[in-house]
Scaffold this motif. Structure first.
Motif, short mmCIF file in Angstrom:
data_model
loop_
_atom_site.label_atom_id
_atom_site.label_comp_id
_atom_site.label_asym_id
_atom_site.label_seq_id
_atom_site.Cartn_x
_atom_site.Cartn_y
_atom_site.Cartn_z
N ASN A 1 66.45 38.64 72.57
CA ASN A 1 67.58 37.86 73.08
C ASN A 1 67.15 36.70 73.97
O ASN A 1 67.98 36.01 74.53
CB ASN A 1 68.56 38.76 73.82
N MET B 1 68.41 35.47 57.04
CA MET B 1 68.33 36.28 58.27
C MET B 1 69.58 37.12 58.45
O MET B 1 70.63 36.81 57.89
CB MET B 1 68.20 35.36 59.48
N GLU B 2 69.42 38.16 59.27
CA GLU B 2 70.56 38.93 59.77
C GLU B 2 70.63 38.66 61.26
O GLU B 2 69.62 38.78 61.96
CB GLU B 2 70.36 40.43 59.57
N GLY B 3 71.83 38.34 61.76
CA GLY B 3 71.98 38.08 63.19
C GLY B 3 73.21 38.75 63.74
O GLY B 3 73.89 39.51 63.02
N ARG C 1 67.81 30.32 67.53
CA ARG C 1 68.54 31.46 66.96
C ARG C 1 67.93 32.74 67.52
O ARG C 1 66.79 33.08 67.18
CB ARG C 1 68.42 31.47 65.44
N ILE D 1 63.29 30.76 65.69
CA ILE D 1 63.93 32.03 65.36
C ILE D 1 63.26 33.16 66.13
O ILE D 1 62.05 33.40 65.98
CB ILE D 1 63.85 32.31 63.85
N ARG E 1 63.37 37.33 67.49
CA ARG E 1 63.94 38.67 67.28
C ARG E 1 64.71 39.11 68.52
O ARG E 1 65.70 39.80 68.44
CB ARG E 1 62.81 39.68 67.06
N GLN F 1 68.01 36.99 68.47
CA GLN F 1 68.39 38.29 67.88
C GLN F 1 68.55 38.20 66.37
O GLN F 1 69.52 38.71 65.82
CB GLN F 1 69.67 38.80 68.53
N ARG F 2 67.58 37.54 65.73
CA ARG F 2 67.62 37.41 64.28
C ARG F 2 66.52 38.25 63.65
O ARG F 2 65.38 38.23 64.13
CB ARG F 2 67.42 35.95 63.84
#
Ligand SMILES: Cc1cc2nc3c(=O)[nH]c(=O)nc-3n(C[C@H](O)[C@H](O)[C@H](O)COP(=O)(O)OP(=O)(O)OC[C@H]3O[C@@H](n4cnc5c(N)ncnc54)[C@H](O)[C@@H]3O)c2cc1C
Ligand SMILES: NC(=O)c1ccc[n+]([C@@H]2O[C@H](COP(=O)([O-])OP(=O)(O)OC[C@H]3O[C@@H](n4cnc5c(N)ncnc54)[C@H](O)[C@@H]3O)[C@@H](O)[C@H]2O)c1
Length: 457
Positions: A201, A245-247, A226, A197, A199, A228-229
């Motif tokens: 790109n 998470m927010e993605g 994953r 995961i 943050r 941009q989470r």
């Protein structure tokens, strides 16, 4: 109160400072954890022993494209773990015994040290000592990100993940730097389902953009990546852990048996109460040092992760050599040399780099030319059927001096060494390419061809 000529806080690279020339000095060495520090016990050395084992475990799958059918039968985690730490733990213990029991002029205090004032240290063992000179080599520790309930959910860091009782079926790795890339390779090669995961790109965003892009592309073929989470919350499940998470597509969750947090490391200055010694810090908590490794209190020197721009063992060792010299020769001090600091990521593929990335050259307005060479276009690359590796060089168009070198692919950490040497000793790209033989058909031909591809007069 006992007085010492020299106190050293931290037994990573700091432990290499006392030598025969200091035999007449009274020295105290202070350590709060395992003797030998991060690299030996929980860093470079065990991780690379796991990485080498992972490379072997991954080999059968890679042999298929060469026409060899091989099969990975089993990964015996407890045996691998015990082999690795069965070698490392006695080295740490031996180092401790040697300093504690066999160095007549050295006393080891095993506690968490704290400054009382600029010459006085509480050793954390009930004894407070004073010293003429002090070396702070107390390193760094894993950072835990602000994710709700992460502490109560439970997680591993690089300090604990290598000593797991059993291999998990699945692993979430939070973070996308060095440690994430290396452990993703280790655990996925051992058959663990790995989710990474990030943050940002891209994975390994600190690398040259083309290298990070290629690494991320390859990683996506092996791991659940994953990007941009933002990780909001951690939760315990019946079998392990769930992250919320927010993605880019909104809210999502991911579950696994274990969670590894690999989101950077923070300097240990907070544990030392350095304000009491009047030592100045950078905003990120690192100790400020000059080119001689002196802090703002000149009788206190610092080295390694606690003060350096680089969290790398070869840098901590270099700085320790500088500190050792400057303690012994205060009238002829030497400077640290941080001009060409290389680094390697021991993942799959491997990455190695030194000098400027293309993005840094652009941002600093430095004129450069660049060239690349694929492993797929050198003879040994054909032998390996490599399809993703390449070397990328940046050079000064006026002088032909190399400005940066970046390699992604097999044995990148070894293949890059002649480029580090050329940069360190000022050898220009054309002389380097044509002034020596390059063994044919070996992997360094990647470097030779990349050099020849540079558009230089
Ligand atoms: C998983 C991992 C893999 C790595 N792999 C590599 C690699 O392949 N190549 C590479 O170049 N680098 C690697 N590194 C980085 C490298 O390990 C560090 O840069 C290096 O070990 C730093 O050395 P140091 O002497 O500054 O600190 P450390 O080795 O951390 O030593 C500091 C010591 O000080 C002690 N201490 C801290 N506070 C106190 C206190 N208040 N009182 C007493 N003692 C105290 C600590 O317990 C510790 O033993 C890796 C790091 C990690 C975490
Ligand atoms: N081969 C080597 O030389 C080697 C190997 C391992 C570690 N190290 C050293 O140890 C240091 C620490 O390694 P590391 O991988 O922990 O740090 P790192 O700085 O390499 O990477 C940390 C990553 O975590 C990300 N991150 C930070 N907060 C986050 C959050 N809340 N959620 C998701 N991602 C987040 C960052 O964007 C970054 O990509 C490295 O900087 C390196 O110097 C070196």
């Amino acid at each position: 109160m006992r007085h010492f000529d020299l106190v050293i806080i931290g037994t990573g690279s700091g432990n290499s400072i006392p030598n025969e020339a200091m035999a007449g000095w009274d020295i105290a060495i202070l350590e709060k954890g395992t003797f030998g520090g991060t690299c030996l016990n929980v860093g470079c050395i065990p991780t690379k022993m796991f990485v080498h084992t992972a490379d072997q475990a991954a080999a059968p799958a890679n042999a298929k494209k060469l026409g060899v059918d091989a099969h990975l039968d089993a990964v015996h985690w407890p045996q691998i773990r015990d082999r690795i730490f069965g070698r490392i733990d006695p080295i740490s213990e031996g180092g401790r015994n040697w300093r504690a029991n066999e160095n007549a002029n050295v006393i080891v205090y095993e506690g968490t040290a704290k400054f009382v004032d600029a010459h006085t240290i509480d050793t954390g063992t009930g004894e407070t000592i004073t010293a003429d000179r002090i070396v702070v080599a107390a390193g760094s520790r894993p950072t835990v990100p602000e994710v709700a309930d992460i502490e109560t959910t439970g997680f591993h860091t690089s300090d604990s993940i290598m000593r797991l009782d059993e291999l998990p079926k699945s692993l979430i790795i939070l973070g996308s730097g060095f440690i994430a890339a290396e452990f993703a390779h280790v655990f996925s090669s051992f058959g663990v389902q790995v989710t990474v995961i990030a943050r940002s790109n891209l994975l390994l965003r600190h690398e040259d953009l083309e290298i990070a892009q290629r690494f991320t592309d390859v990683a996506r073929t092996k791991w659940d990546v994953r990007l941009q989470r933002k990780t909001i919350r951690a939760e315990k499940t019946g079998t392990g852990v769930r992250l919320h998470m927010e993605g880019p597509d909104g809210a999502e969750t991911v579950e696994a048996d274990q969670l590894l947090v690999a989101t950077g490391r923070q300097p240990n200055t907070d544990l030392l109460d350095v304000a009491k010694a009047g030592i100045e810090l950078h905003d990120d908590g690192r100790i400020k040092v000059d080119e001689y490794q002196r802090t703002s209190r000149p009788h206190i020197l610092a080295l390694g992760d606690i003060s350096s721009d680089y969290q790398l063992k070869h840098v901590a060792n270099h700085e320790a050599r500088v500190v050792q010299h400057n303690l012994l020769h205060p009238d002829e001090p030497m400077r640290s040399d941080h001009r060409f600091v290389p680094a390697a990521v021991f993942s799959s593929p491997q990455i190695a780099s030194v000098g400027l990335t293309e993005e840094q050259a652009k941002a600093r307005g430095i004129r450069y030319v660049t060239a690349s060479q694929a492993y797929a276009s050198i003879a040994y690359g054909w032998a390996m059927e490599d399809t993703t590796g390449f070397a990328k060089l940046l050079a000064d168009p006026a002088t032909g001096q190399l400005l940066g070198a970046h390699i992604i692919g097999p044995q990148a950490s070894s293949v890059i060494q002649p480029l580090i040497q050329a940069m360190s000793f000022g050898l220009d790209a054309k002389s380097m390419a044509r002034g020596q033989y390059w063994i044919h058909p070996a992997m360094p031909e990647l470097v030779e061809n990349a050099l020849l591809n540079l558009p230089l007069d």
